[in-house]
Write a protein that holds these residues in place. Sequence first.
Motif, short mmCIF file in Angstrom:
data_model
loop_
_atom_site.label_atom_id
_atom_site.label_comp_id
_atom_site.label_asym_id
_atom_site.label_seq_id
_atom_site.Cartn_x
_atom_site.Cartn_y
_atom_site.Cartn_z
N MET A 145 0.85 -1.19 0.00
CA MET A 145 0.00 0.00 0.00
C MET A 145 0.88 1.24 0.00
O MET A 145 1.09 1.90 1.02
CB MET A 145 -0.95 -0.02 1.19
CG MET A 145 -1.92 -1.18 1.15
SD MET A 145 -3.15 -1.11 2.47
CE MET A 145 -3.73 -2.82 2.48
N THR A 194 -2.46 4.56 -5.04
CA THR A 194 -3.61 5.29 -4.53
C THR A 194 -4.51 5.76 -5.67
O THR A 194 -4.10 5.86 -6.82
CB THR A 194 -3.18 6.50 -3.68
OG1 THR A 194 -2.30 7.33 -4.47
CG2 THR A 194 -2.48 6.06 -2.41
N TRP A 247 -6.66 4.17 -0.79
CA TRP A 247 -6.26 2.85 -1.23
C TRP A 247 -7.53 2.03 -1.41
O TRP A 247 -8.29 1.83 -0.46
CB TRP A 247 -5.35 2.18 -0.21
CG TRP A 247 -3.99 2.78 -0.10
CD1 TRP A 247 -2.87 2.41 -0.79
CD2 TRP A 247 -3.57 3.86 0.74
NE1 TRP A 247 -1.79 3.19 -0.43
CE2 TRP A 247 -2.19 4.08 0.51
CE3 TRP A 247 -4.24 4.67 1.68
CZ2 TRP A 247 -1.47 5.07 1.17
CZ3 TRP A 247 -3.53 5.66 2.33
CH2 TRP A 247 -2.16 5.85 2.08
N TYR A 299 -12.47 1.10 0.88
CA TYR A 299 -11.37 2.03 0.68
C TYR A 299 -10.74 2.35 2.04
O TYR A 299 -11.40 2.32 3.07
CB TYR A 299 -11.85 3.37 0.10
CG TYR A 299 -12.82 3.31 -1.05
CD1 TYR A 299 -12.75 2.31 -2.03
CD2 TYR A 299 -13.83 4.28 -1.18
CE1 TYR A 299 -13.64 2.29 -3.09
CE2 TYR A 299 -14.72 4.27 -2.24
CZ TYR A 299 -14.63 3.26 -3.19
OH TYR A 299 -15.52 3.23 -4.23
#
Length: 278
Positions: A39, A44, A56, A72
């Motif tokens: 991540m 993004t 994300w 999200y």
Amino acid sequence: MSNKHQYYSPQGGLPPQTQLLSDRAVLTEAYAIIPKRVMTDIVTSFLPFWENMRMWVIARPLSGFSETFSQYIVEIDPNGGSNRPELDSSAEGVLFVVAGEMDITIEGEHHHMTEGGYAFLPPGCDWTVHNNSNQPVRFHWVRKAYQFVDGLEVPPAFVTNENELDPIEMPDTDGGWATTRFVSPEDMRHDMHVNIVTFQPGSVIPFDETHVMEHGLYVLQGKAVYHLNQDWVEVEAGDFMWLRAFCPQSCYAGGPGPFRYLLYKDVNRHMPFIRPKN
């Protein structure tokens, strides 16, 4: 309000060129693992009518896989937010704050949310969200197309905090396995639950659960070993698991502290049919 719990949230950034490429990320026919290390900034996404935000996307409907929800992790910088956050009038949502604080207005009523804060947003409600603090705020946003039922009212919006609720112990576990429920399982108006599940070190799900509910599991704290469709996988705070319906699942909490995750599941509705085209 004092906060007695820990909540992991992604920080973004980009790994150095010297880092090994291999990781625990996997997508199978039965489940997916999105580990925290992947991540980063470059994965993004953004949304219209938002300012100073990024997110994300860790779950989205995929035909043949998990089909009922999206999830999200939204990050809003100071002075950011949106007056038009939800553009789909049929979508319900849950917000859960894992870092920082924010202000949300629902049908004209203001609420200040801090870590552990939880908001349920029914379909078609009018809401806004803003970060009026001097630090970023991060929160999970779980969305689902609400399944209306003739004779059942749509549940109302509400805002609460995990720290205001007592976990419910699972039977015969001596407190080793507990669930913090934000909605009563007996309330048929709700067609999804977003709960927090806690395992004390050494506690287990003692069999392979195999059921119709789809799951999203974001690890808030701790680590464990999960048994998913005959595979053993290690997970830790910041990892996300995405399980399709009927994926066998059990786990062993590894310690040294509690293992906790935010859990999505679809509930309380008939199974939709795929109807032949005329």
